[in-house]
Design a protein around this motif. Structure first.
Motif, short mmCIF file in Angstrom:
data_model
loop_
_atom_site.label_atom_id
_atom_site.label_comp_id
_atom_site.label_asym_id
_atom_site.label_seq_id
_atom_site.Cartn_x
_atom_site.Cartn_y
_atom_site.Cartn_z
N MET A 160 29.92 25.24 14.84
CA MET A 160 28.98 26.17 15.85
C MET A 160 29.53 27.59 16.19
N ILE A 161 31.08 27.46 16.69
CA ILE A 161 31.75 28.36 17.01
C ILE A 161 31.96 29.44 15.92
N GLU A 162 32.42 28.91 14.87
CA GLU A 162 32.64 29.74 13.70
C GLU A 162 31.45 30.38 13.13
N THR A 163 30.13 29.85 13.14
CA THR A 163 28.80 30.39 12.82
C THR A 163 28.56 31.56 13.89
N ALA A 164 28.70 31.13 15.11
CA ALA A 164 28.36 32.10 16.33
C ALA A 164 29.14 33.41 16.20
N GLN A 165 30.76 33.15 15.65
CA GLN A 165 31.39 34.33 15.73
C GLN A 165 30.96 35.22 14.30
N ASP A 221 21.46 26.57 24.20
CA ASP A 221 22.17 25.52 25.02
C ASP A 221 23.68 25.71 25.26
N ARG A 222 24.51 25.92 24.34
CA ARG A 222 26.03 25.82 24.56
C ARG A 222 26.86 27.04 25.11
N VAL A 223 26.99 26.95 26.25
CA VAL A 223 27.93 27.84 27.25
C VAL A 223 28.99 27.90 26.51
N ASP A 224 29.61 26.92 26.11
CA ASP A 224 31.04 26.85 25.61
C ASP A 224 31.30 27.53 24.38
N VAL A 225 30.19 27.31 23.48
CA VAL A 225 30.13 28.10 22.13
C VAL A 225 29.86 29.65 22.39
N ALA A 226 28.92 29.99 23.45
CA ALA A 226 28.94 31.36 23.69
C ALA A 226 30.08 31.97 24.17
N LEU A 227 30.84 31.16 24.83
CA LEU A 227 32.26 31.73 25.61
C LEU A 227 33.23 32.00 24.50
N ALA A 228 33.32 30.94 23.56
CA ALA A 228 34.42 30.99 22.58
C ALA A 228 33.97 31.76 21.42
N VAL A 250 23.62 33.25 26.58
CA VAL A 250 23.14 31.95 26.32
C VAL A 250 21.55 31.66 26.78
N HIS A 251 20.80 31.09 26.15
CA HIS A 251 19.48 30.44 26.50
C HIS A 251 19.81 28.93 26.64
N LEU A 252 19.13 28.67 27.93
CA LEU A 252 19.23 27.31 28.50
C LEU A 252 18.04 26.59 28.51
N GLY A 253 18.21 25.47 28.05
CA GLY A 253 16.73 24.42 28.47
C GLY A 253 16.86 23.46 29.85
N ARG A 254 16.03 22.80 29.99
CA ARG A 254 15.89 21.96 31.07
C ARG A 254 17.04 21.20 31.47
N GLU A 255 17.61 20.55 30.23
CA GLU A 255 18.46 19.62 30.17
C GLU A 255 20.04 20.24 29.94
N ASP A 256 20.17 21.53 29.90
CA ASP A 256 21.36 22.06 29.99
C ASP A 256 22.07 22.34 31.13
N MET A 257 23.06 23.09 31.20
CA MET A 257 23.82 23.33 32.28
C MET A 257 22.72 24.34 33.12
N ALA A 258 22.93 24.06 34.52
CA ALA A 258 22.35 24.85 35.39
C ALA A 258 22.67 26.44 35.28
N SER A 276 28.20 31.80 36.63
CA SER A 276 29.62 31.73 37.49
C SER A 276 30.58 31.67 35.88
N LEU A 277 30.34 31.15 35.26
CA LEU A 277 31.25 30.93 33.98
C LEU A 277 31.09 32.22 33.14
N LEU A 278 30.08 32.82 32.64
CA LEU A 278 29.81 33.84 31.87
C LEU A 278 30.04 35.10 32.58
N GLY A 279 29.74 35.31 34.02
CA GLY A 279 29.72 36.72 34.44
C GLY A 279 28.65 37.49 34.64
N PRO A 280 28.45 38.30 35.26
CA PRO A 280 27.31 39.36 35.59
C PRO A 280 26.70 40.07 34.49
#
Length: 220
Positions: free
Chosen positions: A49-54, A71-78, A84-92, A98-102
């Motif tokens: 996922m990280i390689e593809t996103a890059q 879904d994946r905040v970690d992949v977005a960061l890396a 990131v786009h979040l669903g109801r079961e994903d990170m708040a 707070s992790l990704l910044g303003p």
């Protein structure tokens, strides 16, 4: 919040690898009218996922089209994605912010009234309501909302946050894109309507034209 042009969100899904390289598909959509690209992959391991996103981020360089990861905040960061786009079961959304910044783009899926209330309160840049119609792109246990269901949720969000862009997703082609935009959508999110069509370039352009016409012109 960030100003987002949500007229046409082209979702590059992992299931599309049978059609072509995902970075190339993302670039094709961006060149033909997509205003935001989303990478979604429910089955790939994190490294892939990280390689593809890059690779998608690199393919979109210079296009001016923002890129978010589903879904994946970690992949977005890396990967250095724009958000990131979040669903109801994903990170708040609050934690993601707070992790990704303003400056990061954060979107949120809305499927019901509880989700709409969450979107109203969350530090997000756009919401996407769905599924509006039936879709073959995702196994969805929820019944389609239909136009009336979309209008109800859209009105609830608009009353509280009139400037928040709100899109629609699921089963949308050019004809339905115009209808849903006239019903209050600021844009549409599409997978099969672009990438499973025989002429992906024309399908992308036609979707963008349909949304622009329904919104009253070529505007964000």
């Amino acid at each position: 919040m960030n100003r987002i042009d949500y007229r046409l969100n082209a979702i590059v899904d992992g299931s599309l690898r049978d059609i072509g390289a995902l970075p190339a598909l993302a670039s094709l959509a961006a060149r033909n009218g997509a205003t935001i690209i989303q990478y979604r992959d429910k089955n790939a391991p994190t490294r892939l996922m990280i390689e593809t996103a890059q690779a998608i981020r690199e393919a979109l360089a210079g296009s001016g089209v923002p890129f978010v990861v589903n879904d994946r905040v970690d992949v977005a960061l890396a990967s250095g994605a724009d958000g990131v786009h979040l669903g109801r079961e994903d990170m708040a959304a609050e934690t993601a912010r707070s992790l990704l910044g303003p400056q990061a783009i954060i979107g949120l899926t809305v499927k019901n009234t509880a989700d709409a209330e969450r979107a109203i309160a969350a530090p997000i840049d756009y919401a996407c309501i769905g599924g509006v119609y039936e879709t073959l792109s995702k196994n969805n246990p929820d019944a389609p909302l239909g136009i009336d269901g979309f209008i109800s949720l859209r009105a609830r969000i608009r009353a509280a946050r009139p400037d928040l862009p709100v899109g629609a997703i699921a089963g949308i082609d050019a004809a339905r894109a115009g209808t849903i935009a006239q019903a209050g959508a600021d844009g549409v999110a599409v997978i099969a309507g672009i990438f499973r069509s025989q002429d992906m370039e024309s399908a992308t352009r036609n979707l963008r034209v349909a949304v622009d016409r329904a919104l009253g012109g070529d505007r964000p």
